[in-house]
Every structure is written in C-alpha cells, then in structure tokens.
Design an enzyme around this catalytic site. Structure first.
Site, PDB file in Angstrom:
ATOM      1  N   GLU A 142     -22.631  48.363 -47.967  1.00  0.00           N
ATOM      2  CA  GLU A 142     -22.379  49.291 -47.070  1.00  0.00           C
ATOM      3  C   GLU A 142     -22.919  50.590 -47.218  1.00  0.00           C
ATOM      4  OE1 GLU A 142     -18.263  51.851 -45.751  1.00  0.00           O
ATOM      5  OE2 GLU A 142     -18.042  49.892 -45.981  1.00  0.00           O
ATOM      6  N   CYS A 185     -11.008  53.527 -43.923  1.00  0.00           N
ATOM      7  CA  CYS A 185     -10.440  52.750 -42.804  1.00  0.00           C
ATOM      8  C   CYS A 185      -8.996  52.524 -42.824  1.00  0.00           C
ATOM      9  CB  CYS A 185     -11.303  51.593 -42.698  1.00  0.00           C
ATOM     10  SG  CYS A 185     -10.985  50.096 -43.539  1.00  0.00           S
ATOM     11  N   ASN A 205     -13.068  45.481 -51.962  1.00  0.00           N
ATOM     12  CA  ASN A 205     -11.712  45.818 -51.343  1.00  0.00           C
ATOM     13  C   ASN A 205     -10.553  45.092 -52.182  1.00  0.00           C
ATOM     14  OD1 ASN A 205     -10.431  43.878 -49.432  1.00  0.00           O
ATOM     15  ND2 ASN A 205     -12.569  43.942 -48.890  1.00  0.00           N
ATOM     16  N   HIS A 227     -17.892  39.095 -47.942  1.00  0.00           N
ATOM     17  CA  HIS A 227     -17.819  38.785 -49.247  1.00  0.00           C
ATOM     18  C   HIS A 227     -16.854  37.757 -49.721  1.00  0.00           C
ATOM     19  CE1 HIS A 227     -19.922  42.870 -50.081  1.00  0.00           C
ATOM     20  NE2 HIS A 227     -20.925  41.947 -49.735  1.00  0.00           N
ATOM     21  N   HIS A 269     -23.556  49.236 -53.176  1.00  0.00           N
ATOM     22  CA  HIS A 269     -22.945  48.486 -52.363  1.00  0.00           C
ATOM     23  C   HIS A 269     -23.565  48.526 -51.092  1.00  0.00           C
ATOM     24  CE1 HIS A 269     -19.817  46.969 -49.576  1.00  0.00           C
ATOM     25  NE2 HIS A 269     -19.201  46.580 -50.628  1.00  0.00           N
ATOM     26  N   CYS A 324     -18.889  46.767 -38.321  1.00  0.00           N
ATOM     27  CA  CYS A 324     -17.626  47.217 -38.015  1.00  0.00           C
ATOM     28  C   CYS A 324     -17.667  48.402 -37.393  1.00  0.00           C
ATOM     29  CB  CYS A 324     -16.854  47.028 -39.256  1.00  0.00           C
ATOM     30  SG  CYS A 324     -15.232  47.824 -39.239  1.00  0.00           S
TER      31      CYS A 324
END
Length: 301
Positions: free
Chosen positions: A126, A190, A220, A39, A124, A96
């Site tokens: 993910e 993470c 994020n 992004h 989202h 990832c």
C-alpha cells in the site's frame, strides 16, 4: 474457559468487496492478480486452485501474459496504472476506496508544495503505491525516523492500517522537531482499523490472553498483536485452528478473540469453535497438593 470476541473483528468492507469481485470472475485462468489480493494464505490458495495467475508481491515489474489484470485492495500508483494500460492490459480494479483517499491526499499535498511524509511500513504494497506518484517524500515507520527536514512545508498522510496511537506520537514528534515548518496533517487511518484497534483495547481489559487470527504477512493483524502486548496482555497469532497450542491456555479462565481485516469469517468461526472444543484438561490449574482443579466452566463466546 470463557471466550470473548472483540466487538469489531475480521473482514473489512474493502477486502470483502475485493473477494466478491475475484470470486465473480468467470475465467480465472485469463486473469493475473497483481500481487496478493489480500494477505491471507487461505484465500491465496483458493485463488490459485481456481486458476488465477499472480505476480509476486515484491516484484511486480514484469508485464504478465494475460490480457486482464486484477488490482488488489491495496491499490497501485497512477504511474503503475498507466504503465500497465500502455502495455494493453485491461484492469479489474478492487482498490479499497479508503486507500484511494490516501493517494488523493498525498498527491494534493505534493501539488500544494508540501514535502510529503507517509506514516507507514516501508516496503508495504500500500505504501509503495502511495509514494510511487510522489517525486519527493519520506516514509516514517516510528518516532525514531522523525528528523528536522529542510522544507518550509510538511504534509502528513498515513497508511490506512497504522495504529492511531502511533500516528499521534509521530505527528507530535514531527511538530516538535520542525517548529518553523508549516505542517498539514491529513489523518487517513481507515475506520475499520480504528474500530478493531479500539475493540482490542477494550478486550484487553477483560481477558488474560488474546488470540489474534490473521495471515502471517498481514500488517494490520501484526498491529493487533503488538497493541495487545503494549497494553500488557499476552497475545498469540494464528492463521488457522491447527496452530492452536493447548499449552498456551493452561490455567487461564478468560480468552479474547480478534482477527485482522483480511481474515475470513469462516476462519474466525473455526478458531472460536476449536477454542471452545479444547479438552477441560487443557485448562486445569495445579491444586495445593499437585492435583488438578477445574479452572473454567463451559466455554462460550
């Protein structure tokens, strides 16, 4: 004006690895990126200029014409992977490994008979990849989404970029609202997210305002802005130095600088250099008689 960088900021290893794979593709015109690689508008423009095709982030159901498909760092579900492979597509997978860990944890909880709760942002990319492999689940974005579920076993995982403080609040609320349920919590936030959030909390104690560098659609990056404001420190988000407004810094002596995990190193450097190059008049503080007095020394980071 003094510019203080956060101790941890910018690209995480997952995004860095995905970029390296994409930049190593010999024939970009023969590859479709399944959504947005990261992004970050600057990166997306770079990939488009090289000739990559792309599918819209919000609508990835159409099968692309190219033989090869690049899976982004955000990952996809196993169901989506099977659908694409069944269509004859060869996948270049940059998921990832920490996102893979969330997928594994969610599937393991479901297989063990737990109703899975995913702490994260609904919609989202993910989160979509995580829940597409689950027959029964709920996505929890805030404490307000927590309720009493009619399930004897509840399993909790997290979107990798969820703020740890929010995870703790939701986890506690789930336990409070479901005292009779067996609850298994797998903390899948993470480490890069933890490092950047902790660094921002320390930064907020040293500065008067924080500049957060990152894409407009970066979850994020948005979380870093919200964390600053929650700590009582003003924050502004920019994608490039062109968006800096000298009026933001008038009268300030110390500025913080951080960046989201999809922000390029060179973009961070450009914003830092632009901050340090702002004219001294941008930081003047009106004196008692209305005259301006210098509010800073030489800018450094």
């Amino acid at each position: 004006m003094k510019v203080i960088r956060a101790e941890a900021l910018g690209l995480c290893f997952g995004v860095r690895d995905a970029l390296e794979v994409a930049r190593g593709v010999d024939d970009p015109a023969a590859v479709t990126i399944h959504g947005e690689l990261v992004h970050n508008e600057r990166v997306l423009h770079e990939l488009e200029a090289r000739g990559f095709h792309s599918t819209p982030e919000r609508d990835r159901r159409a099968i692309p014409e190219t033989a090869e498909l690049l899976i982004t760092a955000h990952g996809i579900s196993d169901r989506e992977r099977s659908r694409l492979e069944a269509a004859g597509k060869r996948l270049i997978d940059t998921t990832c490994p920490l996102v893979r860990r969330v997928h594994f944890a969610a599937r393991s909880l479901a297989s063990a008979g737990f109703h899975v709760l995913v702490i994260g942002r609904p919609g989202h990319v993910e989160v979509a990849g995580i829940v597409e492999d689950l027959d029964d689940h709920d996505v929890i974005a805030s404490v307000d989404d927590v309720r009493t579920w009619p399930h004897a076993r509840l399993g909790i995982v997290c979107q990798t970029t969820t703020p740890p403080r929010l995870v703790a609040e939701i986890h506690a609320a789930v336990r409070q609202r479901n005292p009779r349920a067996e609850i298994r919590f797998v903390d899948t936030v993470c480490q890069p997210t933890r490092d950047r959030q902790s660094a921002v909390e320390r930064l907020c104690r040293q500065v008067e305002l924080v500049v957060v560098v990152g894409g407009a659609n970066s979850n994020n990056t948005r979380q870093l802005v919200e964390l600053c404001r929650a700590r009582g420190t003003p924050a502004v988000q920019v994608q490039s130095p062109r968006q800096l407004d000298p009026e933001w810094f008038r009268g300030l002596r110390t500025i913080g600088l951080t960046a989201g995990t999809s922000t390029l190193d060179e973009t961070v450097e450009e914003v830092c250099a632009a901050l340090c190059a702002l004219p001294e008049s941008a930081f003047d503080v009106p004196g008692p008689s209305g005259a301006a007095t210098a509010a800073h020394g030489r800018c450094h980071s």
